[in-house]
Enzyme design. Structure first.
Site, PDB file in Angstrom:
ATOM      1  CE  LYS A  39     -67.330 -36.281  -8.962  1.00  0.00           C
ATOM      2  NZ  LYS A  39     -66.605 -35.222  -9.657  1.00  0.00           N
ATOM      3  CE1 TYR A 260     -66.534 -70.644 -16.192  1.00  0.00           C
ATOM      4  CE2 TYR A 260     -66.340 -68.881 -14.571  1.00  0.00           C
ATOM      5  CZ  TYR A 260     -67.092 -69.864 -15.197  1.00  0.00           C
ATOM      6  OH  TYR A 260     -68.393 -70.051 -14.826  1.00  0.00           O
ATOM      7  CG  MET A 311     -71.173 -62.831 -11.843  1.00  0.00           C
ATOM      8  SD  MET A 311     -72.748 -63.273 -12.589  1.00  0.00           S
ATOM      9  CE  MET A 311     -72.336 -63.240 -14.318  1.00  0.00           C
TER      10      MET A 311
HETATM   11  C1  LIG Z   1     -65.545 -34.903  -8.999  1.00  0.00           C
HETATM   12  C2  LIG Z   1     -65.226 -33.457  -8.930  1.00  0.00           C
HETATM   13  C3  LIG Z   1     -64.628 -32.927  -7.772  1.00  0.00           C
HETATM   14  C4  LIG Z   1     -64.062 -33.817  -6.688  1.00  0.00           C
HETATM   15  O1  LIG Z   1     -62.859 -34.370  -7.202  1.00  0.00           O
HETATM   16  P1  LIG Z   1     -61.873 -35.274  -6.333  1.00  0.00           P
HETATM   17  O2  LIG Z   1     -60.710 -35.470  -7.219  1.00  0.00           O
HETATM   18  O3  LIG Z   1     -62.606 -36.544  -6.060  1.00  0.00           O
HETATM   19  O4  LIG Z   1     -61.551 -34.544  -5.101  1.00  0.00           O
HETATM   20  C5  LIG Z   1     -64.487 -31.552  -7.681  1.00  0.00           C
HETATM   21  N1  LIG Z   1     -64.877 -30.743  -8.692  1.00  0.00           N
HETATM   22  C6  LIG Z   1     -65.416 -31.217  -9.829  1.00  0.00           C
HETATM   23  C7  LIG Z   1     -65.808 -30.276 -10.887  1.00  0.00           C
HETATM   24  C8  LIG Z   1     -65.596 -32.591  -9.997  1.00  0.00           C
HETATM   25  O5  LIG Z   1     -66.096 -33.061 -11.130  1.00  0.00           O
END
Ligand SMILES: *Cc1c(COP(=O)(O)O)cnc(C)c1O
Length: 376
Positions: A39, A260, A311
């Site tokens: 993801k 800054y 930035m």
């Molecule tokens: C993001 C996620 C994972 C992977 O998690 P990690 O801690 O990055 O290994 C697995 N299962 C679900 C439901 C997640 O949301």
């Protein structure tokens, strides 16, 4: 543009290291299957390159958060791969799962009903994962809802449950009592449902031990080199190196301030390098006055980040180099902001966050270079 083809920041992503991490986790959980969470653009590292690398490494089960992420992944991995959409389909969009051959994770009775309705219109059973809430109170069916399904089994008719899953809230802290509690709750609730393969562990859960592995694990972070267990040596290979070039160096006189807010004042004449990377690149502004970088020519010398991060740039104190009599790096020299001497997890700790956030924040502005030492 610099003559090497990049200016500002550069992100090197080692695909062989990701493949090695995948192999290491496979070996650790065997005979359970090892899937992969990809993801958020594979945690910022590039869905295309990472997805293909994991597929070549043998991964056949992928997890994304959104439908659109699943649709983007589908053509990148073979048709023999399963892609689970963790959030399930938003209302009215279930049929998009069929269009892109994605498997929804059903998190609520509403999503169960939507999927069943789609199966009815299709006139055939449709596969899906069912998520249970085992104690994290994030996604998934509550115990009461699981009980409801056991007394109303017709509500699952037409749904082929290919996976029953849940997620751990404290797995990076092995001694936390919630880990065993969630294991027990998951085991108990899952037994109330039709028999199906089960999955509980993400990266950290894998390292809790075989009791947590069930049939399938779902690591993300560990694949990308993030330490799975807090306060323990990191068994995973680093996969990213973040570099930036020196734009100019200058000698800041005693009493003058840098950047800054005049947050840093030089006590004595101070040699400073300005690097072409800043928070606009996704480098955490929190690291102003706190982080450090390394010049690979002198890898053992930590060079503090001074003043606030701008930035597009940040300032580094070169005094520790000067103290050793080393010639100062010229304009164009390349520094490591994350690298062999500046581990991702250290950068995250100094920025008061976790490696996950550092990786997913790494901006699209960087010049990205995926490389694979195995392929020359
Ligand atoms: C993001 C996620 C994972 C992977 O998690 P990690 O801690 O990055 O290994 C697995 N299962 C679900 C439901 C997640 O949301």
């Amino acid at each position: 543009m610099h003559r090497d083809g990049w200016e500002g920041g550069r992100l090197l992503i080692n695909l062989a290291a990701i493949a090695e991490n995948y192999a290491q986790l496979c070996a650790r959980v065997s005979p359970a299957e090892c899937g992969a969470a990809v993801k958020a653009n594979a945690y910022g590292l590039g869905l295309k390159e990472v997805g293909q690398t994991l597929y070549e490494a043998g991964c056949r089960t992928f997890f994304v958060a959104h439908l659109a992420e699943g649709a983007a992944l589908r053509p990148l991995v073979g048709p023999d791969s399963r892609i689970f959409v963790l959030h399930g389909p938003p209302p009215g969009t279930a049929s998009a799962c069929l269009t892109h051959t994605l498997l929804p994770v059903l998190n609520s009775l509403q999503q169960v009903q939507d999927w069943q309705a789609l199966a009815r219109t299709q006139g055939r059973p449709l596969a899906a994962a069912l998520q249970l809430d085992s104690g994290m109170c994030r996604f998934g069916l509550t115990e009461a809802e699981v009980n409801h399904l056991t007394t109303h089994p017709q509500e699952l008719e037409g749904i082929e449950v290919t996976l029953v899953m849940s997620h751990l809230g404290c797995a990076d802290t092995p001694e936390h009592p919630l880990n065993r509690q969630q294991l027990e709750t998951f085991t108990r609730l899952k037994a109330l449902l039709p028999a199906a393969p089960a999955s509980l562990a993400a990266s950290s859960g894998i390292f809790l031990g075989p009791d947590w592995h069930f049939d399938l694990v779902r690591p993300g972070a560990a694949l990308y080199g993030i330490a799975p267990t807090a306060e323990q040596p990191n068994p995973m290979h680093a996969t990213v190196r973040l570099q930036a070039r020196v734009i100019q160096t200058r000698m800041v006189p005693a009493g003058a301030s840098v950047g800054y807010g005049a947050a840093f004042t030089a006590r004595q004449p101070t040699p400073v390098a300005l690097l072409g990377i800043g928070y606009g690149d996704g480098f955490p502004r929190r690291l102003g006055q706190t982080g450090h970088v390394v010049w690979p020519d002198q890898p053992d010398i930590k060079l503090p980040i001074i003043g606030r991060i701008s930035m597009d740039s940040l300032a580094v104190d070169l005094s520790p180099l000067m103290a050793t009599g080393t010639a100062l790096p010229p304009a164009g020299a390349v520094f490591d902001l994350i690298g062999p001497q500046v581990p991702l997890d250290t950068v995250a700790r100094l920025a008061d966050t976790i490696g996950y956030e550092i990786l997913t924040d790494l901006g699209a502005r960087y010049h990205r270079l995926h490389y694979d030492p195995r392929k020359g």
